[in-house]
Design a protein around this motif. Structure first.
Motif, mmCIF file in Angstrom:
data_model
loop_
_atom_site.group_PDB
_atom_site.id
_atom_site.type_symbol
_atom_site.label_atom_id
_atom_site.label_comp_id
_atom_site.label_asym_id
_atom_site.label_seq_id
_atom_site.Cartn_x
_atom_site.Cartn_y
_atom_site.Cartn_z
ATOM 1 N N VAL A 134 -16.872 93.238 70.590
ATOM 2 C CA VAL A 134 -16.401 94.200 69.592
ATOM 3 C C VAL A 134 -15.557 95.280 70.263
ATOM 4 O O VAL A 134 -14.500 95.672 69.741
ATOM 5 C CB VAL A 134 -17.592 94.837 68.846
ATOM 6 C CG1 VAL A 134 -17.119 96.006 67.981
ATOM 7 C CG2 VAL A 134 -18.286 93.792 67.972
ATOM 8 N N LEU A 135 -16.000 95.755 71.413
ATOM 9 C CA LEU A 135 -15.244 96.784 72.129
ATOM 10 C C LEU A 135 -13.883 96.264 72.575
ATOM 11 O O LEU A 135 -12.881 96.999 72.532
ATOM 12 C CB LEU A 135 -16.045 97.281 73.330
ATOM 13 C CG LEU A 135 -17.299 98.096 73.006
ATOM 14 C CD1 LEU A 135 -18.073 98.413 74.275
ATOM 15 C CD2 LEU A 135 -16.939 99.386 72.272
ATOM 16 N N GLY A 138 -11.700 96.245 69.707
ATOM 17 C CA GLY A 138 -11.294 97.609 69.374
ATOM 18 C C GLY A 138 -10.067 98.084 70.124
ATOM 19 O O GLY A 138 -9.414 99.044 69.712
ATOM 20 N N PRO A 142 -7.701 99.102 65.434
ATOM 21 C CA PRO A 142 -8.299 100.434 65.275
ATOM 22 C C PRO A 142 -9.486 100.393 64.318
ATOM 23 O O PRO A 142 -9.401 99.824 63.226
ATOM 24 C CB PRO A 142 -7.146 101.272 64.698
ATOM 25 C CG PRO A 142 -6.226 100.275 64.064
ATOM 26 C CD PRO A 142 -6.347 99.026 64.866
ATOM 27 N N PHE A 143 -10.608 100.952 64.732
ATOM 28 C CA PHE A 143 -11.807 100.971 63.913
ATOM 29 C C PHE A 143 -11.911 102.282 63.149
ATOM 30 O O PHE A 143 -11.459 103.337 63.617
ATOM 31 C CB PHE A 143 -13.064 100.808 64.772
ATOM 32 C CG PHE A 143 -13.209 99.448 65.404
ATOM 33 C CD1 PHE A 143 -12.844 98.300 64.711
ATOM 34 C CD2 PHE A 143 -13.714 99.318 66.679
ATOM 35 C CE1 PHE A 143 -12.984 97.052 65.291
ATOM 36 C CE2 PHE A 143 -13.856 98.074 67.278
ATOM 37 C CZ PHE A 143 -13.490 96.924 66.577
ATOM 38 N N SER A 144 -12.547 102.206 61.980
ATOM 39 C CA SER A 144 -12.821 103.420 61.209
ATOM 40 C C SER A 144 -13.950 104.194 61.869
ATOM 41 O O SER A 144 -14.651 103.683 62.751
ATOM 42 C CB SER A 144 -13.209 103.053 59.777
ATOM 43 O OG SER A 144 -14.473 102.382 59.774
ATOM 44 N N VAL A 147 -17.323 102.426 61.485
ATOM 45 C CA VAL A 147 -17.517 101.328 62.430
ATOM 46 C C VAL A 147 -17.846 101.880 63.815
ATOM 47 O O VAL A 147 -18.730 101.365 64.505
ATOM 48 C CB VAL A 147 -16.269 100.425 62.496
ATOM 49 C CG1 VAL A 147 -16.410 99.383 63.600
ATOM 50 C CG2 VAL A 147 -16.033 99.754 61.149
ATOM 51 N N ASN A 148 -17.159 102.948 64.218
ATOM 52 C CA ASN A 148 -17.454 103.568 65.513
ATOM 53 C C ASN A 148 -18.871 104.127 65.554
ATOM 54 O O ASN A 148 -19.532 104.088 66.605
ATOM 55 C CB ASN A 148 -16.441 104.675 65.805
ATOM 56 C CG ASN A 148 -15.106 104.120 66.270
ATOM 57 O OD1 ASN A 148 -15.054 103.187 67.058
ATOM 58 N ND2 ASN A 148 -14.019 104.692 65.764
ATOM 59 N N ILE A 151 -21.143 101.178 66.098
ATOM 60 C CA ILE A 151 -21.062 100.766 67.503
ATOM 61 C C ILE A 151 -21.904 101.693 68.379
ATOM 62 O O ILE A 151 -22.626 101.240 69.272
ATOM 63 C CB ILE A 151 -19.595 100.768 67.976
ATOM 64 C CG1 ILE A 151 -18.817 99.645 67.286
ATOM 65 C CG2 ILE A 151 -19.513 100.625 69.500
ATOM 66 C CD1 ILE A 151 -17.322 99.676 67.542
ATOM 67 N N ARG A 200 -20.783 109.043 72.105
ATOM 68 C CA ARG A 200 -20.014 108.415 71.018
ATOM 69 C C ARG A 200 -20.628 108.741 69.662
ATOM 70 O O ARG A 200 -19.914 108.976 68.674
ATOM 71 C CB ARG A 200 -19.978 106.888 71.205
ATOM 72 C CG ARG A 200 -19.116 106.416 72.348
ATOM 73 C CD ARG A 200 -19.146 104.908 72.458
ATOM 74 N NE ARG A 200 -18.459 104.291 71.339
ATOM 75 C CZ ARG A 200 -17.358 103.553 71.452
ATOM 76 N NH1 ARG A 200 -16.816 103.340 72.638
ATOM 77 N NH2 ARG A 200 -16.803 103.013 70.393
#
Length: 209
Positions: A134-135, A138, A142-144, A147-148, A151, A200
């Motif tokens: 997934v990273l 990314g 671009p993740f929203s 989503v971040n 993660i 994060r």
């Protein structure tokens, strides 16, 4: 119960000096040009792999372990500088304290519990593999913020689980002196990644949703 051949004192001493080298690396990291961060990150990954293959060569294993810790500190500075600029130094310090307390609690529980947490190994490895994929995605997609956030929560869960697992297996199975470099690197990565994903997580609440 540790056997006499399982040098817990040497493990703690090695971890202390290794962590100290990482701290020195963080300080030195401020003098590293940004273009060297990615090559150093690749070197860091290579050193992790080398540590795993130097178990039977104690001198080399310790050297690679200490070199890895210093290089890790160099790359860690860039990450910390980013989060200080986004969150502020006070929030980064708060995240560090939370990580230390959580790590210590998980390590103590994992070491003292009567349950064998070995079954977590496969689940954690699968979760880590998915997280890495997934990273990587990314980087290109671009993740929203949501989503971040997911993660970050997943990362906290995975490395909290690895902390439990690693200390539980050390306590139950013991270790030999030649295992110390690998163990030090493993528990250091447990802590640093737990700290990173807590940052994060905190970043989500300081961003525009």
């Amino acid at each position: 119960m540790y056997q006499k051949s399982n040098p817990i004192g040497k493990l703690m001493s090695a971890f202390f000096f290794a962590f100290l080298l990482a701290v020195i690396g963080v300080y030195a990291g401020q003098y590293i040009p940004p273009q060297f961060i990615w090559p150093l990150a690749i070197l860091e990954l290579v050193l992790v792999i080398i540590v795993a293959f130097t178990r039977n060569r104690k001198g080399l294993g310790y050297f690679v372990m200490y070199l890895f810790m210093f290089v890790s500190g160099l790359t860690l500075y860039a990450m910390l500088a980013h989060y200080v600029s986004v969150l502020g130094a006070d929030e980064v310090l708060k995240a560090f304290i939370i990580a230390v307390v959580a790590f210590a609690a998980l390590a103590i529980y994992g070491s003292m519990t009567k349950f064998n947490l070995g079954f977590l190994g496969n689940f954690l490895f699968f979760g880590l593999l998915v997280l890495v994929l997934v990273l990587i995605a990314g980087i290109f997609i671009p993740f929203s913020n949501i989503v971040n956030l997911i993660i970050a929560i997943a990362g906290i869960g995975i490395f909290a689980g690895y902390t439990l697992y690693d200390f539980n297996q050390i306590a139950r199975n013991g270790f030999e002196e030649e295992d110390i470099p690998t163990i030090v690197v493993n528990i250091y990565l447990d802590f640093i990644n737990l700290f990173t994903y807590i940052l994060r997580f905190m970043k989500y609440f300081n961003s525009d949703n």
